[in-house]
Design a protein around this motif. Structure first.
Motif, PDB file in Angstrom:
ATOM      1  N   SER A   1     -11.811  -1.997   6.783  1.00 40.12           N
ATOM      2  CA  SER A   1     -11.791  -0.712   6.082  1.00 40.12           C
ATOM      3  C   SER A   1     -12.547   0.356   6.865  1.00 40.12           C
ATOM      4  O   SER A   1     -12.123   1.515   6.930  1.00 40.12           O
ATOM      5  CB  SER A   1     -12.387  -0.852   4.680  1.00 40.12           C
TER       6      SER A   1
ATOM      7  N   TYR B   1       0.815  -1.211   0.000  1.00 32.33           N
ATOM      8  CA  TYR B   1       0.000   0.000   0.000  1.00 32.33           C
ATOM      9  C   TYR B   1       0.854   1.268   0.000  1.00 32.33           C
ATOM     10  O   TYR B   1       0.438   2.305  -0.528  1.00 32.33           O
ATOM     11  CB  TYR B   1      -0.979  -0.041   1.171  1.00 32.33           C
TER      12      TYR B   1
ATOM     13  N   THR C   1     -10.960   1.814  -3.637  1.00 36.12           N
ATOM     14  CA  THR C   1      -9.731   2.577  -3.776  1.00 36.12           C
ATOM     15  C   THR C   1      -8.679   1.796  -4.559  1.00 36.12           C
ATOM     16  O   THR C   1      -7.902   2.376  -5.323  1.00 36.12           O
ATOM     17  CB  THR C   1      -9.164   2.983  -2.407  1.00 36.12           C
TER      18      THR C   1
ATOM     19  N   THR D   1      -4.247   3.411   7.827  1.00 37.47           N
ATOM     20  CA  THR D   1      -4.419   2.685   6.564  1.00 37.47           C
ATOM     21  C   THR D   1      -3.164   1.939   6.148  1.00 37.47           C
ATOM     22  O   THR D   1      -3.065   1.491   5.004  1.00 37.47           O
ATOM     23  CB  THR D   1      -4.802   3.671   5.441  1.00 37.47           C
TER      24      THR D   1
ATOM     25  N   GLY E   1      -4.925  -0.472   3.408  1.00 35.13           N
ATOM     26  CA  GLY E   1      -5.705   0.613   2.830  1.00 35.13           C
ATOM     27  C   GLY E   1      -6.840   1.048   3.739  1.00 35.13           C
ATOM     28  O   GLY E   1      -6.834   0.726   4.931  1.00 35.13           O
ATOM     29  N   PRO E   2      -7.811   1.776   3.183  1.00 38.37           N
ATOM     30  CA  PRO E   2      -7.994   2.215   1.803  1.00 38.37           C
ATOM     31  C   PRO E   2      -6.816   3.055   1.281  1.00 38.37           C
ATOM     32  O   PRO E   2      -6.082   3.649   2.058  1.00 38.37           O
ATOM     33  CB  PRO E   2      -9.265   3.066   1.850  1.00 38.37           C
TER      34      PRO E   2
ATOM     35  N   ASN F   1     -14.220   2.278   0.908  1.00 37.51           N
ATOM     36  CA  ASN F   1     -13.685   1.133   0.167  1.00 37.51           C
ATOM     37  C   ASN F   1     -14.764   0.202  -0.372  1.00 37.51           C
ATOM     38  O   ASN F   1     -14.505  -0.564  -1.299  1.00 37.51           O
ATOM     39  CB  ASN F   1     -12.742   0.332   1.069  1.00 37.51           C
TER      40      ASN F   1
ATOM     41  N   HIS G   1     -13.694  -2.927  -2.937  1.00 33.68           N
ATOM     42  CA  HIS G   1     -12.321  -2.451  -2.745  1.00 33.68           C
ATOM     43  C   HIS G   1     -12.065  -1.274  -3.691  1.00 33.68           C
ATOM     44  O   HIS G   1     -11.137  -1.285  -4.502  1.00 33.68           O
ATOM     45  CB  HIS G   1     -11.329  -3.584  -3.022  1.00 33.68           C
TER      46      HIS G   1
END
Length: 404
Positions: free
Chosen positions: A259, A138, A296, A172, A176-177, A276, A294
């Motif tokens: 998320s 990420y 992003t 994150t 993520g996001p 997300n 998902h």
């Protein structure tokens, strides 16, 4: 400490964030406090559980790898900023991009069972745990996005301190996001009012409550009473279908819950990290699904891979048929996405499967324009959702590695 993996993570993070919350409710914000909290949380996330919390051994191999990697990415981005001013060539871009991707590529090779490196050790530590760390993918996504904006001359200057804050933002860090640098910077420098922070705090509490429901109740229940209770290799076709449905919902509840936690803690730090998930199992087609699942990551691949391939092929006039160019770009986009998940066959097959679904749906759309449905629109929508869900669920079964 695994991010959002147990309640101790929440207790510690919320305790550390208490000054931020109090200041926010007073309409004040100190950005330096956010990065200090991120650093402390990262120390705890990467801490060796067998070492003393207050000793020098707090800097685990993973934490050292993380620090080195952050400064490695910083060096490459700053170097490219200088290069691009006078030599914004494709060759230089490819070279710097290869340098950015190389550490993750090495990690993926050492994690894969294909190459037989997984058992290699340095001392008593697996080699893959020295060269890799939680969240390396990420951070790489963020770096690539920045490099592409530099190449497009949409970013001309970057403050090193601001870049480190962006790359090492703890909520994150692991999955993520995936945020964008300019959007993150906008939130960082946006004036904070009592009203705005109160709204962010209420949303954060709401997301944490939903996340707890998703991850610690629904995902746990599905995992314990469906996934773990079925021996897939010995199961009947009907029980394999039950496993497929259960695994699909488990992935959603577990990852959507995570998320929501990440977004909630971002909000507590006055950063409005993008969502997300958006009811992905209500999708009416495969394109709709990837606009909801998902998001992003999907949007990142769309902007950084798919659009770049289309632009390159169109500019070089490799094909005259725009529809074929798009199809090739879809296949390469999802192949790369599959490889990113891992070098095991089922991840690559999962990526190619979704590429085929995208291409097939494109041909279906062309056919449907000439042969419209004669059923009521409500019936068409319901049928589309059911069909899409089953194609998606079968894809998750491929992803699980249980199919063969």
């Amino acid at each position: 400490m695994i991010p959002y993996g147990d309640f101790s993570f929440f207790y510690i993070a919320l305790l550390l964030l208490l000054p931020v919350i109090i200041l926010g409710l007073l309409g004040r914000k100190y950005n330096g406090l956010n990065i200090a909290i991120s650093f402390i949380m990262l120390l705890l996330i990467f801490k060796d559980p067998n070492k003393n919390l207050f000793g020098l051994s707090l800097l685990s191999y993973e934490m050292v790898s993380f620090i080195i990697y952050i400064f490695y990415q910083l060096l490459l981005i700053k170097l490219y900023l200088k290069i691009v001013k006078n030599h914004n060539t494709l060759t230089n871009f490819i070279l710097i991009m290869a340098a950015v991707i190389a550490p993750l590529a090495v990690v993926k090779v050492f994690q894969s069972s294909w190459f037989g490196f997984g058992s290699y050790e340095v001392g008593q530590l697996p080699l893959k745990s020295i060269i890799g760390f939680l969240g390396i993918s990420y951070i790489m996504f963020k770096s690539i996005q920045i490099l592409m904006e530099i190449r497009d001359r949409r970013l001309k200057e970057i403050n090193s301190y601001e870049l480190i804050k962006f790359l090492s933002f703890f909520p994150t860090i692991s999955s993520g996001p995936i945020d964008r640098y300019k959007r993150f910077q906008k939130d960082e420098h946006k004036p904070l009012t009592k009203e705005r922070y109160r709204e962010l705090l209420l949303k954060a509490v709401h997301y944490i409550m939903i996340g707890l429901l998703y991850k610690y109740i629904l995902a746990y229940w599905v995992d314990q009473f469906i996934i773990l209770s079925i021996d897939f290799s010995a199961a009947s076709i009907w029980m394999k279908l039950v496993y497929m449905y259960g695994y699909s919902f488990y992935l959603f509840f577990d990852f959507a819950g995570y998320s929501l936690f990440a977004i909630a803690f971002s909000y507590l730090m006055s950063i409005e990290t993008p969502p997300n998930f958006n009811a992905p199992f209500a999708s009416k087609n495969i394109k709709d699904f990837w606009n909801r699942w998902h998001m992003t990551l999907s949007f990142w691949f769309r902007d950084m891979v798919y659009m770049r391939i289309v632009f390159f092929m169109t500019k070089k006039k490799l094909l005259k048929d725009a529809f074929m160019v798009s199809n090739i770009a879809f296949m390469l986009n999802f192949l790369i996405m599959g490889i990113w998940h891992g070098l095991e066959w089922h991840y690559i097959a999962y990526g190619l499967y979704h590429g085929v679904l995208f291409v097939s749906y494109g041909y279906y759309e062309k056919w449907r324009k000439k042969h419209p449905w004669k059923l009521p629109q409500a019936a068409v929508d319901i049928l589309a959702v059911v069909i899409t869900f089953h194609f998606v669920a079968f894809g998750f079964l491929i992803f699980s590695g249980k199919l063969f």
